[in-house]
Design a protein around this motif. Structure first.
Motif: not given
Length: 197
Positions: A167-172
């Protein structure tokens, strides 16, 4: 778990170079939102003496080599008594800024925009735009861009792979915390190891 291992884990939570860098920007006066990723802090250039002119909202990813230029003293240096131009740079939420882009003074980049690698942003960008070039040119909307991107996934270009890294950086970040970079590298390495067999 050994005592030393617990101490190392606690230190990593406290001493996160990325968090330290973002806090340094905040102390210099910049407004920095949540889940901001500056990929290569060593190549990120900005002017610390006027950091209060920088606003980076939530969920922004800034690739390596990006420069934020909050002033222009060119005419003042050539002609003497002219004032130096200073301007805010506002990067709204959910923006991606590509490698080696330059953002000039007095620019607002609208939310959910994608700035291509090497772009020089010399004017404000409306939300949900895809922008490339030097000087910048809006080539479409993020909605049309994602349609093209999805079509590329099914393309048979043998030089390109599409890897799901979570996923996105914030999800990771929310799932893996300070181990996010290692998690992404593991997903990358696992993909290539599996596909070389």
């Amino acid at each position: 778990m050994s005592f030393l291992k617990r101490i190392k884990i606690q230190l990593k939570r406290v001493y996160n170079p990325h968090t330290i860098f973002l806090n340094k920007l905040r102390k210099q006066g910049a407004i920095i939102g949540k889940n901001v990723q500056i990929v290569d802090k060593g190549s990120f250039l900005y002017e610390p003496w006027c950091a209060e002119l920088i606003e980076i909202q939530d969920e922004v990813v800034i690739a390596a080599g990006v420069r934020l230029v909050n002033h222009d003293s060119s005419y003042a240096n050539i002609f003497g008594k002219l004032p130096t131009k200073y301007g805010k740079i506002i990067i709204e939420s959910n923006v991606y800024i590509g490698v080696n882009s330059i953002i000039l003074p007095g620019v607002r980049i609208g939310e959910s925009s994608l700035i291509g690698a090497g772009t020089i942003i010399n004017k404000s960008i409306p939300p949900r735009s895809v922008v490339v070039g030097s000087p910048c040119k809006i080539i479409g909307t993020i909605d049309k861009g994602v349609e093209k991107y999805i079509k590329m996934i099914d393309n048979d270009n043998e030089l390109i792979d599409f890897i799901d890294v979570g996923g996105s950086y914030s999800e990771i970040m929310s799932n893996h915390g300070f181990k996010s970079d290692q998690y992404i590298m593991n997903a990358y390495n696992e993909y290539y190891k599996k596909n070389k067999e």
